[in-house]
Design a protein around this motif. Structure first.
Motif, PDB file in Angstrom:
ATOM      1  N   TYR A  63       0.940  -1.061  -0.103  1.00  5.14           N
ATOM      2  CA  TYR A  63       0.118  -0.022   0.006  1.00  5.14           C
ATOM      3  C   TYR A  63       0.697   1.153   0.089  1.00  5.14           C
ATOM      4  O   TYR A  63       0.629   2.269  -0.792  1.00  5.14           O
ATOM      5  CB  TYR A  63      -0.906  -0.003   1.263  1.00  5.14           C
ATOM      6  CG  TYR A  63      -2.190  -1.034   1.375  1.00  5.14           C
ATOM      7  CD1 TYR A  63      -2.552  -1.595   0.017  1.00  5.14           C
ATOM      8  CD2 TYR A  63      -2.302  -1.689   2.463  1.00  5.14           C
ATOM      9  CE1 TYR A  63      -3.577  -2.440   0.232  1.00  5.14           C
ATOM     10  CE2 TYR A  63      -3.573  -2.606   2.506  1.00  5.14           C
ATOM     11  CZ  TYR A  63      -4.010  -3.060   1.299  1.00  5.14           C
ATOM     12  OH  TYR A  63      -4.973  -3.959   1.534  1.00  5.14           O
ATOM     13  N   LEU A  64       1.854   1.311   0.961  1.00  6.02           N
ATOM     14  CA  LEU A  64       2.788   2.479   0.918  1.00  6.02           C
ATOM     15  C   LEU A  64       3.546   2.718  -0.422  1.00  6.02           C
ATOM     16  O   LEU A  64       3.730   3.853  -1.003  1.00  6.02           O
ATOM     17  CB  LEU A  64       3.919   2.205   1.717  1.00  6.02           C
ATOM     18  CG  LEU A  64       4.893   3.195   1.897  1.00  6.02           C
ATOM     19  CD1 LEU A  64       4.357   4.624   2.071  1.00  6.02           C
ATOM     20  CD2 LEU A  64       6.116   2.957   3.117  1.00  6.02           C
ATOM     21  N   ARG A  65       3.958   1.543  -0.989  1.00  8.45           N
ATOM     22  CA  ARG A  65       4.537   1.775  -2.146  1.00  8.45           C
ATOM     23  C   ARG A  65       3.839   2.301  -3.391  1.00  8.45           C
ATOM     24  O   ARG A  65       4.225   3.122  -4.324  1.00  8.45           O
ATOM     25  CB  ARG A  65       5.242   0.654  -2.810  1.00  8.45           C
ATOM     26  CG  ARG A  65       6.581   0.018  -2.089  1.00  8.45           C
ATOM     27  CD  ARG A  65       6.954  -1.404  -2.378  1.00  8.45           C
ATOM     28  NE  ARG A  65       8.410  -1.537  -1.542  1.00  8.45           N
ATOM     29  CZ  ARG A  65       8.649  -2.859  -1.576  1.00  8.45           C
ATOM     30  NH1 ARG A  65       8.049  -3.893  -1.970  1.00  8.45           N
ATOM     31  NH2 ARG A  65       9.861  -2.621  -1.057  1.00  8.45           N
ATOM     32  N   ALA A  66       2.497   2.180  -3.401  1.00  6.54           N
ATOM     33  CA  ALA A  66       1.388   2.390  -4.257  1.00  6.54           C
ATOM     34  C   ALA A  66       1.063   3.869  -4.212  1.00  6.54           C
ATOM     35  O   ALA A  66       1.106   4.631  -5.127  1.00  6.54           O
ATOM     36  CB  ALA A  66       0.198   1.685  -4.152  1.00  6.54           C
ATOM     37  N   ILE A  67       1.273   4.417  -2.878  1.00  4.62           N
ATOM     38  CA  ILE A  67       0.783   5.711  -2.559  1.00  4.62           C
ATOM     39  C   ILE A  67       2.022   6.822  -2.587  1.00  4.62           C
ATOM     40  O   ILE A  67       1.978   7.964  -2.950  1.00  4.62           O
ATOM     41  CB  ILE A  67       0.131   5.933  -1.431  1.00  4.62           C
ATOM     42  CG1 ILE A  67      -1.163   4.973  -1.144  1.00  4.62           C
ATOM     43  CG2 ILE A  67      -0.245   7.268  -0.935  1.00  4.62           C
ATOM     44  CD1 ILE A  67      -2.316   5.578  -2.366  1.00  4.62           C
ATOM     45  N   SER A  68       3.189   6.276  -2.209  1.00  6.59           N
ATOM     46  CA  SER A  68       4.354   7.070  -2.445  1.00  6.59           C
ATOM     47  C   SER A  68       5.246   6.298  -3.278  1.00  6.59           C
ATOM     48  O   SER A  68       6.130   5.388  -2.933  1.00  6.59           O
ATOM     49  CB  SER A  68       4.997   7.013  -0.942  1.00  6.59           C
ATOM     50  OG  SER A  68       5.888   7.803  -0.854  1.00  6.59           O
ATOM     51  N   PRO A  69       5.343   6.495  -4.543  1.00  5.58           N
ATOM     52  CA  PRO A  69       6.468   5.772  -5.628  1.00  5.58           C
ATOM     53  C   PRO A  69       7.540   6.114  -5.180  1.00  5.58           C
ATOM     54  O   PRO A  69       8.549   5.380  -5.604  1.00  5.58           O
ATOM     55  CB  PRO A  69       5.857   6.684  -6.857  1.00  5.58           C
ATOM     56  CG  PRO A  69       4.353   7.293  -6.512  1.00  5.58           C
ATOM     57  CD  PRO A  69       4.579   7.438  -4.837  1.00  5.58           C
ATOM     58  N   LEU A  70       8.164   7.099  -4.279  1.00 11.60           N
ATOM     59  CA  LEU A  70       9.548   7.228  -3.925  1.00 11.60           C
ATOM     60  C   LEU A  70      10.033   6.355  -2.898  1.00 11.60           C
ATOM     61  O   LEU A  70      10.988   6.397  -2.636  1.00 11.60           O
ATOM     62  CB  LEU A  70       9.659   8.607  -3.591  1.00 11.60           C
ATOM     63  CG  LEU A  70       9.611   9.797  -4.694  1.00 11.60           C
ATOM     64  CD1 LEU A  70       9.749  11.121  -4.279  1.00 11.60           C
ATOM     65  CD2 LEU A  70      10.485   9.517  -5.943  1.00 11.60           C
TER      66      LEU A  70
END
Length: 215
Positions: free
Chosen positions: A204-211
């Motif tokens: 989920y984190l990678r999806a919302i924060s691409p960096l």
């Protein structure tokens, strides 16, 4: 402000809306395993606006590798809420029905009462299920929603996704959940519930924060 809340007896757990409880991590619903993580994903109004749009168009779920199908908004009018000032005076009138929005492929945005089918796996563990949006929040500095299990999942419970743009200009993404194992294998090996949850949180984190990247 738009705010919606939905409750329906067809969800398969009793503590509807408990992801909003301040003491969730200390007093989770019976037989449930709680989890919570927060991440700073940037700063500024632009970051908050883009992350909010992504979140409400199911980017967290899609970015986690889950396939969405049969997205069905709630039938009939929905109470959307009202905002208040510090003295409790209303700032805007209540609305009987929220505006329906769609993403580029025609999928309805998140809205209270929406039911969605998700299918996928996380490191070999099942992530299928029918879910319902239990509540949704759209405020000037806070946006999010919660999904509750309806059927076909290896766990029963709820997960919430909230973006907050703080006064210091930082934007934070918080995911909270409580999972009660329902499938036999997950009841026998509750550690699988925790591993499944940790992997979902990371995705989920990678999806919302691409960096975001792991060391």
């Amino acid at each position: 402000m738009r705010r919606g809340t939905f409750r329906d007896e067809t969800v398969d757990y009793a503590a509807v809306g408990a992801t909003q409880a301040p003491d969730l991590m200390h007093y989770p619903p019976e037989r449930s395993i709680p989890a919570e993580e927060s991440w700073r994903i940037g700063s500024g109004e632009g970051r908050f606006a883009s992350a909010s749009d992504a979140l409400l168009s199911w980017a967290a779920q899609r970015g986690a590798g889950l396939e969405l199908s049969d997205v069905r908004p709630a039938a009939g009018p929905m109470y959307s809420g009202v905002s208040f000032d510090a003295e409790g005076n209303p700032l805007a009138p209540s609305r009987l029905e929220a505006d329906q929005r769609f993403d580029s492929d025609g999928t309805p945005y998140v809205g209270a009462g929406t039911t969605v089918r998700v299918d996928g796996r996380v490191r070999g563990m099942n992530a299928d299920g029918e879910l319902r949006v239990i509540y949704s929040i759209e405020e000037p500095r806070r946006v999010g929603f919660a999904l509750g299990t309806v059927s076909s999942s290896v766990v029963s419970g709820e997960e919430s996704f909230v973006l907050q743009w703080y006064d210091n200009d930082e934007v934070w993404f918080t995911v909270r959940a409580f999972d009660a194992p329902s499938a036999f294998l997950y009841r026998v090996f509750p550690g699988m519930v925790r591993r499944r949850r940790r992997e979902l949180f990371t995705r989920y984190l990678r999806a919302i924060s691409p960096l975001y990247s792991t060391p």
